[in-house]
Structure formats: C-alpha cells, structure tokens
Motif scaffolding. Structure first.
Motif, short mmCIF file in Angstrom:
data_model
loop_
_atom_site.label_atom_id
_atom_site.label_comp_id
_atom_site.label_asym_id
_atom_site.label_seq_id
_atom_site.Cartn_x
_atom_site.Cartn_y
_atom_site.Cartn_z
N ARG A 56 -4.52 -4.74 -9.50
CA ARG A 56 -6.01 -5.02 -8.76
C ARG A 56 -5.85 -4.61 -7.54
NH1 ARG A 56 -5.84 -11.46 -9.92
NH2 ARG A 56 -6.79 -11.13 -7.74
N SER A 57 -7.20 -4.32 -6.94
CA SER A 57 -7.10 -3.90 -5.48
C SER A 57 -6.40 -4.72 -4.50
CB SER A 57 -8.67 -3.85 -4.94
OG SER A 57 -9.15 -2.68 -5.72
N ILE A 58 -6.20 -4.26 -3.47
CA ILE A 58 -5.43 -5.28 -2.42
C ILE A 58 -6.16 -5.26 -1.27
CG2 ILE A 58 -3.33 -5.23 -0.74
CD1 ILE A 58 -1.87 -3.26 -2.96
N PHE A 59 -6.59 -6.29 -0.79
CA PHE A 59 -7.43 -6.50 0.40
C PHE A 59 -6.92 -7.12 1.56
CE2 PHE A 59 -10.46 -7.25 -3.28
CZ PHE A 59 -11.09 -6.69 -3.20
N LEU A 60 -7.09 -6.24 2.71
CA LEU A 60 -6.20 -6.78 3.98
C LEU A 60 -7.22 -7.36 4.64
CD1 LEU A 60 -4.19 -3.49 4.76
CD2 LEU A 60 -3.47 -5.46 3.50
N PHE A 112 -11.21 -10.44 -7.26
CA PHE A 112 -11.13 -9.08 -7.79
C PHE A 112 -9.66 -8.65 -6.99
CE2 PHE A 112 -15.45 -9.61 -8.58
CZ PHE A 112 -15.62 -9.06 -9.65
N GLY A 113 -8.89 -9.20 -6.50
CA GLY A 113 -7.78 -8.60 -5.73
C GLY A 113 -6.78 -9.42 -5.14
N HIS A 114 -5.62 -8.67 -4.65
CA HIS A 114 -4.45 -9.44 -4.28
C HIS A 114 -5.02 -9.40 -2.64
CE1 HIS A 114 -2.22 -9.15 -7.86
NE2 HIS A 114 -2.44 -7.69 -7.67
N VAL A 115 -4.86 -10.61 -2.10
CA VAL A 115 -5.20 -10.69 -0.51
C VAL A 115 -4.06 -10.64 0.44
CG1 VAL A 115 -6.78 -11.73 1.11
CG2 VAL A 115 -7.27 -11.75 -1.35
N GLN A 143 -7.69 -0.03 -5.47
CA GLN A 143 -7.38 0.54 -4.18
C GLN A 143 -6.91 -0.39 -3.18
OE1 GLN A 143 -11.20 2.06 -2.49
NE2 GLN A 143 -12.29 0.77 -4.18
N VAL A 144 -6.66 0.07 -1.87
CA VAL A 144 -6.29 -0.83 -0.92
C VAL A 144 -7.44 -0.76 0.15
CG1 VAL A 144 -4.84 -0.96 1.47
CG2 VAL A 144 -3.74 -0.24 -1.01
N ILE A 145 -8.12 -1.90 0.46
CA ILE A 145 -9.16 -1.98 1.07
C ILE A 145 -8.77 -2.87 2.41
CG2 ILE A 145 -11.50 -2.83 0.93
CD1 ILE A 145 -11.51 -2.74 -2.04
N GLY A 146 -9.16 -2.32 3.50
CA GLY A 146 -9.23 -2.92 5.00
C GLY A 146 -10.58 -3.42 4.86
N THR A 147 -10.62 -4.66 5.35
CA THR A 147 -11.90 -5.69 5.55
C THR A 147 -12.06 -5.86 7.04
OG1 THR A 147 -11.05 -7.57 5.44
CG2 THR A 147 -11.67 -6.48 3.34
#
Length: 174
Positions: free
Chosen positions: A4-8, A96-99, A75-79
C-alpha cells in the motif's frame, strides 16, 4: 513487503519531501508530493492559492489531490503539513496506506523553515510561536493516523529514511 502507499505526515520542516524522495528510492517506489501535484494542476504556487482562495480553498484542493493519489499505484507520498486537519483526509490516509508521522522539535522546524518563503502560515511576526500553535493543534491528529512515528531531529535525511524503512518493515511484520 509494501503493498500500500506510504503517507508521510508531520509539520512543515519535518522532512516529508526530502525524506520521502530518499525512502521512495530505497523502496523502489515512485514519489509524489501533494503540494507539488497541487501546484502542477493549478499552475499556481501555494502562497498564491492561499492569498486568492484562502486556507479553506487550499484545503479543498489539497483533499482532491489526496483522493486522486489514493486511487493511484503504490507509492511514497509526502503530504502537506495540514492535510490531517480534515477528518475525510485522515480517513483516506488510514484506509489507503501506511502512515508515518515525521516529528521534529520546534527548534529544528524553525531552523529548517527559516529560509523558505513558500510557507504562507509562517508569514507572521513570530514564526516560533506559530509553529508551537500548529504543533499543539496538529500533533494529536498526526498521532491519530500514524502507524509509525519517527523523530527526525539530529538525523540526516538519509539516516531518517533508513529509520522510517526499518520501522515500517517492523510494523508490517507484526
């Protein structure tokens, strides 16, 4: 295995974009930054959007970008630092992701943001006080959504991305 996507998430200056790019390379995943995607879509920079549409308009656009990125590939997502302010965004992040919550001290955040004029919320007489207020409001929200918390104080971006990867792997293998 990351499926799953990784949210930062975290405050401005915590390293979401810098660490995110390194983490994405390390994990062989694409990287996206919600602020950059928003600027590309609108053809305007964040301060201009804040000036013209206010924070409410900016947050609406930010939510649309997040929703679209959630539908995309892993994907890796910088928020953006304030993405957690809206409950609908917090739900999307968790669904939707790992936070990963990247945290840093007020001193580090002040130092890292002091030379960047692209931060509308810090265009105030006392940026330190503003960062403290932002952290007081948002820290509980970052913690609410976080699967993993990593302190980026006194770490190079490469050290921080390695720490995040290790903590993610440990979290996923439980």
């Amino acid at each position: 295995m990351i499926n799953r996507s990784i949210f930062l998430v975290g405050p401005m200056g915590a390293g979401k974009s810098t660490i995110g790019k390194l983490l994405a390379a390390q994990l062989q995943l694409p990287f996206a930054d919600t602020d950059k995607v928003l600027e590309e879509r609108t053809g305007a920079d964040i301060p201009w959007i804040f000036d013209v549409e206010g924070e409410v308009g900016f947050r609406r656009r930010e939510s649309e970008v997040l929703e679209d990125l959630c539908r995309g590939d892993c994907q890796v997502i910088g928020t953006g630092g304030g993405i957690v302010l809206l409950e609908e965004n917090r739900r999307l992040l968790q669904k939707f992701g790992h936070v990963v919550y990247l945290q840093a001290s007020v001193e580090q955040l002040l130092e890292r943001t002091s030379k960047n004029s692209n931060r509308p919320l810090l265009r105030v007489p006392n940026p330190r006080l503003r960062i403290e207020e932002i952290l007081q409001e948002r820290d509980p929200l970052y913690r609410e959504v976080a699967d993993v918390i990593c302190d980026t104080d006194h770490l190079t971006p490469k050290q921080a991305s390695t720490l995040v990867a290790e903590r993610l792997q440990a979290s996923l293998s439980q």
